[in-house]
Scaffold this motif. Structure first.
Motif, PDB file in Angstrom:
ATOM      1  N   TRP A  62      43.773  46.316  40.616  1.00 13.34           N
ATOM      2  CA  TRP A  62      44.302  44.982  40.341  1.00 13.34           C
ATOM      3  C   TRP A  62      43.853  44.000  41.417  1.00 13.34           C
ATOM      4  O   TRP A  62      43.519  42.844  41.120  1.00 13.34           O
ATOM      5  CB  TRP A  62      45.831  45.009  40.248  1.00 13.34           C
ATOM      6  CG  TRP A  62      46.310  45.431  38.894  1.00 13.34           C
ATOM      7  CD1 TRP A  62      46.856  46.629  38.554  1.00 13.34           C
ATOM      8  CD2 TRP A  62      46.257  44.666  37.689  1.00 13.34           C
ATOM      9  NE1 TRP A  62      47.142  46.650  37.215  1.00 13.34           N
ATOM     10  CE2 TRP A  62      46.796  45.457  36.660  1.00 13.34           C
ATOM     11  CE3 TRP A  62      45.814  43.380  37.392  1.00 13.34           C
ATOM     12  CZ2 TRP A  62      46.898  44.998  35.352  1.00 13.34           C
ATOM     13  CZ3 TRP A  62      45.910  42.926  36.089  1.00 13.34           C
ATOM     14  CH2 TRP A  62      46.453  43.724  35.092  1.00 13.34           C
ATOM     15  N   LEU A  63      43.847  44.444  42.668  1.00 12.06           N
ATOM     16  CA  LEU A  63      43.380  43.596  43.759  1.00 12.06           C
ATOM     17  C   LEU A  63      41.914  43.223  43.560  1.00 12.06           C
ATOM     18  O   LEU A  63      41.531  42.058  43.702  1.00 12.06           O
ATOM     19  CB  LEU A  63      43.575  44.304  45.098  1.00 12.06           C
ATOM     20  CG  LEU A  63      43.088  43.556  46.335  1.00 12.06           C
ATOM     21  CD1 LEU A  63      43.819  42.232  46.497  1.00 12.06           C
ATOM     22  CD2 LEU A  63      43.261  44.431  47.567  1.00 12.06           C
ATOM     23  N   GLN A  64      41.104  44.212  43.197  1.00 10.68           N
ATOM     24  CA  GLN A  64      39.688  43.941  42.957  1.00 10.68           C
ATOM     25  C   GLN A  64      39.517  42.949  41.812  1.00 10.68           C
ATOM     26  O   GLN A  64      38.739  42.001  41.916  1.00 10.68           O
ATOM     27  CB  GLN A  64      38.947  45.233  42.637  1.00 10.68           C
ATOM     28  CG  GLN A  64      37.473  45.004  42.376  1.00 10.68           C
ATOM     29  CD  GLN A  64      36.759  46.274  41.971  1.00 10.68           C
ATOM     30  OE1 GLN A  64      37.347  47.150  41.356  1.00 10.68           O
ATOM     31  NE2 GLN A  64      35.497  46.375  42.312  1.00 10.68           N
ATOM     32  N   LYS A  65      40.256  43.142  40.736  1.00 13.58           N
ATOM     33  CA  LYS A  65      40.170  42.226  39.607  1.00 13.58           C
ATOM     34  C   LYS A  65      40.562  40.815  40.027  1.00 13.58           C
ATOM     35  O   LYS A  65      39.896  39.844  39.684  1.00 13.58           O
ATOM     36  CB  LYS A  65      41.062  42.689  38.457  1.00 13.58           C
ATOM     37  CG  LYS A  65      40.986  41.787  37.225  1.00 13.58           C
ATOM     38  CD  LYS A  65      42.008  42.173  36.182  1.00 13.58           C
ATOM     39  CE  LYS A  65      41.965  41.287  34.952  1.00 13.58           C
ATOM     40  NZ  LYS A  65      41.775  39.871  35.145  1.00 13.58           N
ATOM     41  N   GLY A  66      41.642  40.701  40.803  1.00 10.80           N
ATOM     42  CA  GLY A  66      42.076  39.389  41.265  1.00 10.80           C
ATOM     43  C   GLY A  66      41.028  38.706  42.130  1.00 10.80           C
ATOM     44  O   GLY A  66      40.769  37.505  41.987  1.00 10.80           O
ATOM     45  N   LEU A  67      40.404  39.463  43.023  1.00 13.30           N
ATOM     46  CA  LEU A  67      39.359  38.895  43.877  1.00 13.30           C
ATOM     47  C   LEU A  67      38.144  38.461  43.063  1.00 13.30           C
ATOM     48  O   LEU A  67      37.562  37.404  43.313  1.00 13.30           O
ATOM     49  CB  LEU A  67      38.956  39.900  44.953  1.00 13.30           C
ATOM     50  CG  LEU A  67      40.024  40.175  46.014  1.00 13.30           C
ATOM     51  CD1 LEU A  67      39.613  41.352  46.891  1.00 13.30           C
ATOM     52  CD2 LEU A  67      40.289  38.937  46.844  1.00 13.30           C
ATOM     53  N   LEU A  68      37.760  39.280  42.087  1.00 13.99           N
ATOM     54  CA  LEU A  68      36.627  38.910  41.232  1.00 13.99           C
ATOM     55  C   LEU A  68      36.944  37.667  40.411  1.00 13.99           C
ATOM     56  O   LEU A  68      36.090  36.790  40.242  1.00 13.99           O
ATOM     57  CB  LEU A  68      36.234  40.077  40.324  1.00 13.99           C
ATOM     58  CG  LEU A  68      35.596  41.278  41.028  1.00 13.99           C
ATOM     59  CD1 LEU A  68      35.441  42.444  40.058  1.00 13.99           C
ATOM     60  CD2 LEU A  68      34.262  40.903  41.642  1.00 13.99           C
ATOM     61  N   ASP A  69      38.188  37.588  39.905  1.00 14.69           N
ATOM     62  CA  ASP A  69      38.604  36.402  39.156  1.00 14.69           C
ATOM     63  C   ASP A  69      38.561  35.146  40.032  1.00 14.69           C
ATOM     64  O   ASP A  69      38.111  34.087  39.602  1.00 14.69           O
ATOM     65  CB  ASP A  69      40.011  36.577  38.579  1.00 14.69           C
ATOM     66  CG  ASP A  69      40.069  37.561  37.423  1.00 14.69           C
ATOM     67  OD1 ASP A  69      38.986  37.966  36.918  1.00 14.69           O
ATOM     68  OD2 ASP A  69      41.188  37.949  37.036  1.00 14.69           O
TER      69      ASP A  69
END
Length: 88
Positions: A62-69
């Motif tokens: 989820w953290l990775q997804k948030g950073l990519l977003d």
């Protein structure tokens, strides 16, 4: 003479522009760094109790997804992406 990590190539059409990219040695070094960091991440996750490891892995996704977003929202080019470790 030792090969550098980057290659600079002058533009054929605009003398003010220089294209900078990784040399073969630079690409090899990036791959080595990725492997080293993935190994360290795996070792760190092994120290997390087995019963909570899946939850930590999910939180990291989820953290990775948030950073990519965020990077996409700010139009920041992101290379790589994808999972950085194999622990579950």
């Amino acid at each position: 003479m030792q090969e550098g990590l980057v290659v600079k190539v002058p533009s054929q059409t605009d003398r003010r522009t220089v294209r900078v990219s990784l040399s073969a040695l630079g690409q090899d070094r990036v791959q080595e760094l990725h492997q080293m960091l993935n190994g360290l991440a795996d070792q760190a996750l092994e120290r997390i109790p087995t019963e909570v490891r899946a939850s930590v892995h999910t939180a990291l996704e989820w953290l990775q997804k948030g950073l990519l977003d965020l990077a996409e929202d700010k139009h920041v080019p992101v290379t790589g992406g994808g999972p950085s470790c194999t622990c579950v």
